[in-house]
Design an enzyme around this catalytic site. Sequence first.
Site, short mmCIF file in Angstrom:
data_model
loop_
_atom_site.label_atom_id
_atom_site.label_comp_id
_atom_site.label_asym_id
_atom_site.label_seq_id
_atom_site.Cartn_x
_atom_site.Cartn_y
_atom_site.Cartn_z
N SER A 1 28.16 -4.79 33.31
CA SER A 1 27.28 -4.35 32.32
C SER A 1 25.83 -4.92 32.94
CB SER A 1 27.89 -5.04 30.93
OG SER A 1 26.82 -4.63 30.01
N ASP B 1 32.19 11.26 41.94
CA ASP B 1 30.77 11.56 41.53
C ASP B 1 30.83 11.40 39.89
OD1 ASP B 1 28.81 12.84 40.65
OD2 ASP B 1 29.04 14.86 41.51
N VAL C 1 18.92 -8.40 40.46
CA VAL C 1 19.13 -8.28 41.91
C VAL C 1 18.17 -7.32 42.69
CG1 VAL C 1 20.97 -7.85 43.62
CG2 VAL C 1 21.59 -8.65 41.12
N TYR D 1 19.43 3.37 29.39
CA TYR D 1 20.17 2.44 30.30
C TYR D 1 20.92 1.33 29.61
CZ TYR D 1 21.06 -0.79 34.25
OH TYR D 1 21.87 -1.70 34.86
N LYS E 1 24.83 0.44 28.87
CA LYS E 1 25.36 -0.96 29.46
C LYS E 1 25.93 -1.70 28.12
CE LYS E 1 24.68 -0.85 33.92
NZ LYS E 1 25.74 -0.67 34.90
N ILE F 1 24.86 -4.41 44.91
CA ILE F 1 25.89 -5.08 44.68
C ILE F 1 27.13 -4.65 44.84
CG2 ILE F 1 26.88 -6.51 42.44
CD1 ILE F 1 24.13 -6.09 41.21
#
Length: 293
Positions: free
Chosen positions: A149, A84, A198, A163, A167, A34
Amino acid sequence: MGSFISKQSGFDPAKDISDLTGKVIVVTGGNSGIGFATLQYLARQGAKVYLGARSEQKAKAAIERLHKEGLGPRNGEVVWLNVDLSDPRDAKKAAEEFLTKEKRLDVLGIEDTMMVNHISPFVFTRTLLPLLTKTAKEPNSDVRIVNVSSDAITCMMPDLARYGLSKLANALFTKQLQKKLDADQVPIIVIALHPGSVNTEGLLRDPILVMPIIGPIARLLFSVIFLTPSQGATAPVFAAAAPAVRAQPELYKAAFLQPSAKIGRPTNPDAQSAELAKELWDTTEEILEKLEV
């Protein structure tokens, strides 16, 4: 690069953003997926886009691919920025390096576990905020901060819970940052978004795809059900550059965009909590103080 998502929203990222010549933009995670597609749309409209990535080799390969696929019609510039986000101290260094290169910053796009998805982006944004604020106070400016997000903020599966929490932090960070900017009367618009499910390069490395029998079926389903990276870039490009956002700032401040670029609500109601947003902000600053960042 047209898509079903674009038809749903009425917004085509290839056609419906203004000339970005003279604009300076940073997109982290821009070497693939993305982030790459978002960067491509913005550069094609004339922006100077810094591709924030840790690997110089991957960044240069992405830039070569961008030139091969073409940066027309307005032929913007793409520059690698060594970012990074695995360590907040390195994130700060990357932001400080950027400050030595540019005198303005029009759009900051963050698209990358809690350290990578929240704490380091918090430091990166905080370090660049004085330049973003300076740019926002210039005549005819349109400064935005875009945080990618996900609807995974509701996921409590063991492998995805961390994860999902990171988000959720992105959405809460967006809310609290917008509140602080409004209090200081800084005309920056901060937007969070869910790009959709995606079919990215990372997804294609899923071990299930190399399994006999299941692998080919999974690849077929991924290609049918999931969006392409270009389709997934619809909401990020809208948030970064659509004229409609600046035309209705009060509508889009701290908004949460769905993949179609329409305003929606995060699936986790905690993402709307002003109290939790402030608590997260304060806790993050305490952590960074202990790290001396």
